[in-house]
Enzyme design. Structure first.
Site, PDB file in Angstrom:
ATOM      1  N   PHE A  21       0.841  -1.215   0.000  1.00  0.00           N
ATOM      2  CA  PHE A  21       0.000   0.000   0.000  1.00  0.00           C
ATOM      3  C   PHE A  21       0.871   1.258   0.000  1.00  0.00           C
ATOM      4  O   PHE A  21       0.505   2.272  -0.576  1.00  0.00           O
ATOM      5  CB  PHE A  21      -0.928  -0.003   1.216  1.00  0.00           C
ATOM      6  N   CYS A  22       2.007   1.205   0.681  1.00  0.00           N
ATOM      7  CA  CYS A  22       3.037   2.250   0.646  1.00  0.00           C
ATOM      8  C   CYS A  22       2.684   3.539   1.399  1.00  0.00           C
ATOM      9  O   CYS A  22       3.546   4.111   2.055  1.00  0.00           O
ATOM     10  CB  CYS A  22       3.416   2.624  -0.794  1.00  0.00           C
ATOM     11  N   ASP A  23       1.487   4.042   1.291  1.00  0.00           N
ATOM     12  CA  ASP A  23       1.142   5.323   1.915  1.00  0.00           C
ATOM     13  C   ASP A  23      -0.061   5.152   2.832  1.00  0.00           C
ATOM     14  O   ASP A  23      -1.114   5.758   2.631  1.00  0.00           O
ATOM     15  CB  ASP A  23       0.855   6.366   0.830  1.00  0.00           C
ATOM     16  N   ILE A  24       0.097   4.308   3.849  1.00  0.00           N
ATOM     17  CA  ILE A  24      -1.018   4.071   4.776  1.00  0.00           C
ATOM     18  C   ILE A  24      -1.144   5.276   5.708  1.00  0.00           C
ATOM     19  O   ILE A  24      -0.181   5.685   6.341  1.00  0.00           O
ATOM     20  CB  ILE A  24      -0.763   2.790   5.602  1.00  0.00           C
TER      21      ILE A  24
END
Length: 1275
Positions: free
Chosen positions: A119-122
Site C-alpha cells: 500500500f506504501c502510503d497508509i
C-alpha cells in the site's frame, strides 16, 4: 452507455471532487471521483491494482470512464467518513475499539500482501468506514506491486498518454515528487531511501494503531527535517490517551506497538508473529497461516497460473523458481504488470469519446464542504458523507438548529465585496487631480527613480534625505526658491506612491519637517503640496511605528481646517490627508489589537469631519468626509467608534438621497453600511426618521452597488432583532426583496436570499407570499447556475452558501407547516361548529398548504421533502379531508366554502405532482398503500364530482405506478405485504362502487378502467375478482356507449382490460362469450382496421395502430383458446366423451362470425409494422385451420394481389411457409377459392418462383408447399 446521477459533493481536492452518485435506472449508490486528466498515472495505478480485488476491507472498484475534460472513477460508497475524521472527533479510541478496527486493517493489508501489493502510503485519511463500522482501504494511487518502480510506471503512463516516449527521463524526474506519501507514517528505512516493503507497511499500521489509541501519531512535527530526525533517532513515547479518564494501554497492546515500531526492519514483527499476537485474542486463529514472506510469494505464483493445475505441481514450480534465486518482485503475473498502459483504458477509449453529460447533476442542492479528496500526496483528504439510514431521517440528516443556522448566517452578512477600501487622496471619483510633474533641472539633488531609491545604501540614503530636508527647510527668499521647493515636493509626491519608499520616508526626519512646514509655511501653495505629500505617505505606508508623530499631524490638520472652515478649497486640500492619517492609525491599531495611547487624538477631529458632512457644504467636501468615515469604519478600532453617534446615520442617508452623483451616493450608503457593522442603531435611526416605506422605495429604485449595501444594512439589522417584528410583517418589503432576485448581480441575489431567510425564520407565513412571488423558481435558477466540480468565483461561492442555508431552512420548515395544518384539523375533527380559537387556527394554517405544492413541484426541493414522514402526514391530511367531505367535520363555516375547496384541490394537486416522479415513491410503497390510498378510495364516493374524479384519477395513476415498480434486494417481503393490502383495499372498498362508477359520464369510466387494467396486468388473481364482482356486463355496456369514440381514453382502457382478461389462463371465457365478446371484437376490429387502412386519414394513425394491435392480440387469444378446446375434443373423441365434443362445437359456432374478419385480416398483412403482420398472419392461420375457406371473399382479386405481393417481398422462409399453408387450406377446403387461384396470374407466378427448379434458392419446406398448390390448380 449508462449515465450516472450525481448527488451531493462529499469530498474535494485541488484537482479532484468526489460525489455521492447513482447509476441511472438503479437504486445502487456509489462514490464517483471526478479528477483532472493530469492525475491519469495515479488513477490508472489505482484501477490496475484493484480492478479484480473483492474483499470486505478494501473499497471495491466498479468501473472508470474518460470524458472530454475529466477521468471518472466509480467505486464503492462508504458512508461513515474516514478514520482521520473519527480520530479527530473522538480524540482517542478505547482499546477494544482499536482492536476491532485493527482486525479490519490487518485483514485488508494481509490480503493485499498475499496478492503482492504494497500500500506504501497508509494513513488515516485513506481508511474509510462503512456504515456498521467496517474499515476499508481506499485510494491506491501510490500503492504498487512489490519490487516495482512506481516512478517508472507513472512515467510510462504519462508518456503513453503523450503519444510516445520522447522526454522519458524528464517525465521520470517529474514523477519523483508524485510518488511520495505522508512522511508521518513512513518507516525509518524508507526515510533513509530504501524501497517500500511488507515490513514498512507494517510500521505504518503500528503508527495507525498508536494514533487511534492516543489521538496523535507516534512521531509528529511541523518541520519535515525535525520529523525525519524523530523517526530515525527517537523511540516513540508510551501511548497515552488524550482523555486522562480513559484506561491506560494494556501490556499486550504496548508489546504489539513495540514489535511494529522497531526501527530495524529485521527486528520488526513478521506476518506470522503479528497474526498470532495475543492482543488480537485469537481473532486470526482460523486465518490462513501462509503469512511469511515466502508464503506470500507462493500465493502470488499460484494466482499467476492461467490454467487449472494440481496444487503439488504449483508448489514444485514455486520451489524450483526459488531455488534458482528469483526474487518475488521479479515474478509479476499478468494480473498486475502493465508494460503497455493501453491494456487498462477507461471506457471512452473503447466506445468513443464520452461527453461530460453522461454524469448528470441531480436537482438536489449541493452542500459546500471543506474536506478534500486524495489522489496525490499532500493534495487530498478522503471523506465520505453518511447516507440516510432510514426514510424518516432523510430531512433530519444534517439538520441545523436555529442557533447554528443564525450563527452561519451572521458570518455571511458582510463579504469582502462589502468592505473594499479605496484611497481617499487622489481618488478620481471624488475629485480629479492634475498630474504631478517635476523638473529635474531645478531639483538641486539627484532625481532618483523609485527603483534606485530602493537599492540605495544606508549612507547614500541618509545623504539623499539630508539634501531633501535641507531644501525643504530653506527659506523662500525669492519666487525661484518657492518654485524649487514646490518642484521638490512634486518629486516627493511621485516617489511616495511606492509602499517601501513611503514607509521609509514616513519614519524618517523628513516627516517631522513636513509637519513643521505644514504649520509655518507662509505660502499656502507650499502648505497644500506638503499636505499632499503627507497624505500620499500615509496612504502607501505599510506599517506605523509608535514614535512617528502622526497624531501631531492629525491635530495640526484639524486645527487648520477648523480655522479656515469657510475656505472650501483649503478643506479639499487638507481633508484627504487627514483622512489617510486617521485610517492609517486605525488599520495599525486593528493589526496590533490593543489601543495605543500614543495614537489617541482629540474629539475635534471627529467634530470637524461631521461638520463637513452637513448640508450646505460643497459635494466634494461631503464626499471626502463620507469616504473617510467609510474607510475608517471598515476597521474594528477605537477610531471607528468615534464616528458612532446618533446623528451619523440620518446625515449619511441625507447625503445619499440628495446627491446627484452616483459615486457620492455609493460612498454615503457604503459608509452607513460599515457604521451599522459596529452599531445597527445607525440604520435604525434612519428608518425612524425617514420612514420604512421611503427606505424600501430607495432600495427598489437604486443602482446595483447601492442595493447591495442596503441589503447588507437590512440583514445586519434583522440579525440583531432591530425592527424585526415590523420588517417580517411588511409585505411590500418582502415583495421588493424578491424582485431583487432578478438582479444580474450575484451578490445582490445572494443577499436577497439571506434577507428572506431571516424573514422566514421569524415569520413562516411569508413563505407563502414568497412562493407566490416565484421564490422557488429563482432558487431553481440559481441552483442550476452553481455547478459542482467547477472552480467557483467568490460571488458564486457566496451565493451558493446563502442559497444552501435558505434551502435547508425551507426543507426543515415544511414538516412544521404540515404539523400545524394537522393540529388545526385534528382539533376540529368531528365538530360541526369549531370554537373561535379553532377558527383562527384554521384560518392561519390551512392557507399555507400551497407551500407544499410549490415545493413538491420543484426539482430542488422535491427529492428532499418527499420522505416517509411527509407521506404519512399527507395521508393524515387526506383522512381529515375525507371527514370534511363526508360532512363529519365542518370547516366551511370557519374559513368559507371557497377556501375549503381550494384547500382540498391543492392537497390533491400536491400528490398529483409527486406521482409524476415514480422514483420518489419507490422506497415508501407501504406508506402510500397504508396511509394515502385508503382516504383516496373513500373520496371516490364523494358527492362532489370534482373530488370524485380527481381522487379516482390519482388512485388510478398511483396504482399503475405501484404495481409496475420493481424492488431491489430485501424489499420483496414489504412488496408482498403492500400488494396484499392494496388488493384488499380495492376488493373490499373500491370494486363494490364500480357498478355506479362505470355508468358515470366521461372521463370517470376511463380512470376506473385504467385502474382495473393495471391490477389485472400485475395480479392474475384480480381477474377473478373482476368476474366475481359482476363487472363483465358493465364493461361491455361501456363498450357500446363509447363505440363512436373508439380512439378515446375509455375505449383504450376497455380494450386493454379485455386483452388482460382474455390472456389470463384462469379467466372465465364462457362468461365473456355469453356477454357477446365475439360481436364486440368483430365490430371494434372492423372499425379500427378501417381507420388504419384509410391512407387519407393520417391523424391519430399511431393511436389507431396501437389499438389495432391490442384488438388483434385479443383475437389471437380467443382463437388460441378455441383451437385448444377443439384439439382437446379431437383427442378425447376416441374415448367416446361427448361433452368435450359438444363444447367444442358450441364454441366453434360462437366464433363463426369471426370468419368475416378474414377479408379484413388479409389487407392488414402488408402493414409496415412487423408486429401487425405477425399477429394478423397468426390469426388468419388459426381461422382457416378452424373454418377453412368459409369466407367467400378470402381470395378476391384484391386479396390475391396481396398474397402475390407478400410471397414476392417476404424473404423469411417461416413467413412464406405460413402464407402458403393459409393458401393451401383455403383452396383445399373451398372449390371457389381454387377456381379463383387458377385465374390469378400474379399469384401463380409468385408460386412458381418459390417452387423447385425455378432457378433460385428454394427452401426445403417452402418449395414443396408452393409445388403442392401449383399441382392443385393444374400447373
Amino acid at each position: 452507455m449508462e449515465n450516472f446521477i450525481l448527488y451531493e459533493e462529499i469530498g474535494r481536492g485541488s484537482k479532484s471532487v468526489v460525489y455521492k452518485g447513482r447509476r441511472k435506472g438503479t437504486i445502487n449508490f456509489v462514490a464517483i471521483l471526478c479528477t483532472d486528466k493530469c492525475k491519469r498515472p495515479e488513477i490508472t495505478n489505482w484501477v490496475r491494482l484493484t480492478h479484480e480485488i473483492k474483499h470486505k476491507n478494501i473499497v471495491t472498484f466498479h468501473e472508470w470512464y474518460e470524458t472530454s475534460n475529466h477521468l471518472w472513477l466509480v467505486v464503492e460508497l462508504c458512508t461513515g467518513g474516514s478514520l482521520k475524521t473519527v480520530i479527530a472527533q473522538d480524540e482517542n479510541l478505547p482499546e477494544d475499539v482499536v482492536r476491532e478496527f485493527g482486525i479490519d486493517l490487518i485483514s485488508g493489508l494481509h490480503h493485499l500482501h498475499k496478492l503482492g501489493i504494497l500500500f506504501c502510503d497508509i494513513s488515516p485519511r485513506k481508511i474509510l468506514l462503512e456504515g456498521p463500522g467496517t474499515l476499508k482501504f481506499s485510494n491506491f494511487c501510490l500503492a504498487k506491486v512489490e519490487g516495482e518502480n512506481l516512478e517508472e510506471f507513472f512515467a510510462l503512463v504519462a508518456a503513453e498518454e503523450g503519444g510516445g516516449d520522447s522526454g522519458e527521463n524528464v517525465l521520470k524526474k517529474s514523477m519523483k515528487s508524485r510518488v511520495k506519501g505522508s512522511p508521518v507514517y513512513t518507516a525509518p528505512e524508507v526515510v533513509r531511501g530504501a524501497e517500500f516493503s511488507i515490513s514498512s507497511d507494517l510500521w505504518s499500521v503500528g503508527c495507525l494503531l498508536y494514533e487511534m489509541f492516543s489521538g496523535k501519531p507516534p512521531f509528529f512535527s511541523e518541520s519535515i527535517s525535525e520529523l525525519t530526525e524523530k523517526i530515525l533517532c527517537e523511540d516513540p513515547l508510551p501511548p497515552i490517551p488524550k482523555d486522562s479518564s480513559c484506561p491506560k494501554a494494556s501490556s499486550d497492546f504496548t508489546n504489539l506497538l513495540d514489535g511494529l515500531l522497531q526501527r530495524d526492519p529485521q527486528k520488526r514483527l513478521t506476518w506470522t508473529r503479528l497474526l498470532q499476537h495475543s492482543f488480537w485474542k485469537k481473532a486470526f486463529a482460523g486465518a490462513d497461516q501462509e503469512s511469511s514472506v515466502e508464503d506470500l510469494s507462493l500465493s502470488r505464483n499460484t494466482m499467476e497460473c492461467s490454467g487449472p493445475q494440481d496444487s503439488k505441481e504449483l508448489l514444485q514450480n514455486s520451489q524450483s523458481r526459488q531455488a534458482k534465486g528469483h526474487k518475488s518482485g521479479q515474478r509479476l503475473g499478468h494480473y498486475f504488470r502493465l508494460e503497455n498502459p493501453t491494456e487498462f483504458r477507461p471506457k471512452s477509449t473503447l466506445e468513443g469519446q464520452l461527453n461530460e453529460s453522461m454524469f448528470l447533476l441531480s436537482s438536489r442542492p449541493t452542500p459546500r464542504t471543506s474536506t478534500a479528496v486524495e489522489v496525490s500526496p499532500g493534495e487530498d483528504r478522503t471523506h465520505c458523507s453518511p447516507q440516510k439510514t432510514s426514510p424518516l431521517t432523510k430531512i433530519t440528516s444534517g439538520r441545523l438548529s436555529q442557533q447554528d443556522l443564525e450563527s452561519q448566517m451572521r458570518e455571511l452578512i458582510y463579504t469582502d465585496s462589502d468592505l473594499v477600501v479605496t484611497p481617499i487622496i487622489d481618488n478620481p471619483k471624488i475629485m480629479k487631480q492634475p498630474p504631478v510633474k517635476f523638473d529635474p533641472k531645478i531639483l538641486h539633488l539627484p532625481a532618483y527613480s523609485v527603483d534606485k531609491l530602493l537599492f540605495l545604501k544606508d549612507q547614500d540614503w541618509n545623504d539623499f534625505l539630508q539634501q531633501v530636508c535641507s531644501q525643504i527647510d530653506s527659506t523662500e527668499k525669492s519666487m525661484g526658491a518657492s518654485r524649487a521647493k514646490l518642484n521638490l515636493l512634486c518629486y516627493l509626491c511621485m516617489v511616495a506612491g511606492h509602499q517601501e519608499v513611503a514607509t521609509r520616508l514616513l519614519h524618517s526626519p523628513l516627516f517631522k519637517l513636513l509637519i513643521q512646514h505644514l504649520r509655518i509655511a507662509p505660502n499656502w501653495d507650499i502648505r497644500a503640496k506638503v499636505a499632499r505629500v503627507i497624505g500620499l505617505l500615509a496612504s502607501h505606508t505599510t506599517e506605523l511605528q509608535e514614535n512617528t508623530p502622526v497624531v501631531e499631524a492629525i491635530v495640526l490638520l484639524t486645527e487648520l481646517i477648523r480655522e479656515n472652515f469657510r475656505n472650501s478649497k483649503l478643506k479639499q486640500c487638507l481633508l484627504p490627508t487627514l483622512g489617510e492619517l486617521i485610517y492609517l492609525v486605525a488599520t495599525q491599531e486593528e493589526k496590533k489589537k490593543n489601543p495605543r495611547e500614543c495614537w489617541a487624538f482629540p474629539l475635534a477631529a471627529y467634530t470637524v469631519l461631521m461638520r463637513c458632512l452637513r448640508e450646505g457644504e460643497e459635494r466634494v467636501v461631503n464626499h471626502m468626509a463620507a469616504k473617510i468615515i467609510e474607510n475608517v469604519c471598515t476597521t474594528f478600532s477605537a477610531q471607528a467608534q468615534g464616528f458612532i453617534t446618533g446623528e451619523i446615520g440620518p446625515i449619511l442617508w441625507y447625503l445619499f438621497r440628495h446627491s446627484t452623483a452616483d459615486s457620492l451616493r455609493i460612498t454615503a450608503v457604503s459608509a452607513l453600511c460599515r457604521i451599522t457593522r459596529h452599531s445597527p442603531t445607525a440604520f435604525q435611526n434612519v428608518i425612524e426618521k425617514v420612514g420604512l416605506n421611503s427606505v424600501i422605495n430607495s432600495l427598489a429604485s437604486a443602482i446595483c452597488k447601492v442595493q447591495q449595501y442596503m441589503l447588507t444594512l437590512f440583514t445586519a439589522m434583522l440579525s440583531c432583532g432591530v425592527h424585526l417584528q415590523r420588517l417580517i410583517q411588511e409585505k411590500d418589503f418582502v415583495s421588493t426583496i424578491i424582485r431583487l432576485l432578478e438582479s444580474p448581480s450575484t451578490y445582490i441575489r445572494a443577499k436577497a436570499f439571506l434577507v428572506l431567510l431571516y424573514i422566514l425564520i421569524y415569520n413562516r407565513e411569508m413563505l407563502l407570499l414568497s412562493c407566490q412571488a416565484r421564490l422557488v423558481m429563482y432558487i431553481e435558477r440559481d441552483s442550476r447556475k452553481i455547478t459542482p466540480g467547477k472552480e467557483q468565483q467568490s460571488g458564486n461561492e457566496y451565493l451558493s452558501k446563502c442559497l444552501d442555508l435558505l434551502i435547508r431552512h425551507i426543507v426543515q420548515e415544511l414538516p412544521r407547516i404540515l404539523g400545524d395544518i394537522l393540529n388545526s384539523l385534528a382539533n376540529v375533527s368531528g365538530r360541526k361548529h369549531p370554537s373561535t380559537v379553532q377558527v383562527k387556527q384554521l384560518k392561519m394554517c390551512l392557507p399555507l398548504m400551497p407551500i407544499v405544492l410549490h415545493l413538491v413541484t420543484s426539482q430542488v426541493f422535491r427529492p428532499q421533502v418527499v420522505t416517509e414522514e411527509f407521506l404519512f402526514s399527507y395521508g393524515t391530511i387526506l383522512s381529515h379531508i375525507k371527514s370534511v367531505d363526508s360532512g363529519e367535520t365542518n370547516i366551511d363555516g370557519a374559513i368559507g366554502l371557497t377556501a375549503s375547496e381550494e384547500f382540498i384541490k391543492i392537497t390533491l394537486s400536491a400528490f398529483e405532482a409527486i406521482i409524476q416522479y415514480p422514483i420518489l415513491l419507490k422506497d415508501y410503497r407501504s406508506t402510500v398503500v397504508d396511509y394515502i390510498l385508503p382516504p383516496l378510495v373513500s373520496l371516490v364516493q364523494s358527492q362532489n364530482v370534482e373530488w370524485r374524479l380527481f381522487s379516482l384519477r390519482l388512485l388510478s395513476e398511483t396504482t399503475s405506478l405501484l404495481v409496475n415498480q420493481e424492488f431491489g434486494d430485501g424489499k420483496e417481503k414489504a412488496s408482498v405485504d403492500s400488494d396484499s393490502n392494496l388488493l384488499a383495499l380495492i376488493r373490499d372498498v373500491l370494486l363494490p362502487q364500480y357498478e355506479h362508477i362505470l355508468v358515470e359520464p366521461d372521463p370517470v369510466p376511463a380512470y376506473a378502467l385504467k385502474l382495473l387494467v393495471a391490477m389485472t396486468e400485475h395480479n392474475p388473481t384480480f381477474t377473478r375478482l373482476v368476474e366475481e364482482s359482476k363487472l363483465i356486463p358493465l364493461i361491455f355496456e361501456v363498450t357500446l356507449e363509447h363505440q363512436e369514440s373508439i380512439l378515446g381514453n375509455t375505449m383504450q382502457s376497455v380494450i386493454a382490460l379485455l386483452n388482460n382478461l382474455v390472456a389470463c389462463k384462469d379467466s372465465n371465457m364462457k362468461l365473456l362469450y355469453e356477454q357477446g365478446l365475439v360481436s364486440h371484437i368483430c365490430n371494434l376490429l372492423t372499425e379500427t382496421a378501417t381507420l388504419c387502412l384509410d391512407v387519407d386519414n393520417k391523424n391519430n394513425n399511431e393511436m389507431a395502430a396501437a389499438l389495432l394491435f391490442s384488438l388483434l392480440d385479443i383475437l389471437h387469444s380467443m382463437l388460441t383458446y378455441t383451437s385448444g378446446i377443439v384439439r382437446l375434443a379431437l383427442q378425447t373423441q376416441k374415448s367416446g366423451s361427448g361433452e368435450d365434443i359438444q363444447a367444442a362445437e358450441d364454441l366453434l359456432l360462437l366464433n363463426r362470425p369471426l370468419t368475416d374478419l378474414i377479408s379484413l385480416l388479409i389487407p392488414l398483412l402488408p402493414n409496415e409494422d412487423p408486429e401487425i403482420f405477425d399477429v394478423s398472419s397468426k390469426c388468419l392461420s388459426i381461422l382457416v385451420q378452424l373454418y377453412g375457406g368459409e369466407n367467400p371473399d378470402s381470395l378476391s382479386p384484391e386479396n390475391v394481389e396481396i398474397f402475390a405481393h407478400l410471397l414476392t417481398s417476404k424473404e423469411d422462409p417461416k413467413e412464406q411457409k405460413l402464407l402458403l399453408r393459409i393458401l393451401r387450406r383455403m383452396i383445399t377446403s373451398n372449390e371457389k377459392h381454387l377456381e379463383s387461384l387458377k385465374n390469378a396470374g400474379s399469384l401463380l407466378r409468385a408460386l412458381e418462383r418459390l417452387a423447385p427448379g425455378s432457378g433460385s434458392f428454394a427452401d426445403s419446406v417452402v418449395a414443396p408447399l408452393a409445388l403442392e398448390i401449383l399441382q392443385a390448380v393444374g400447373r
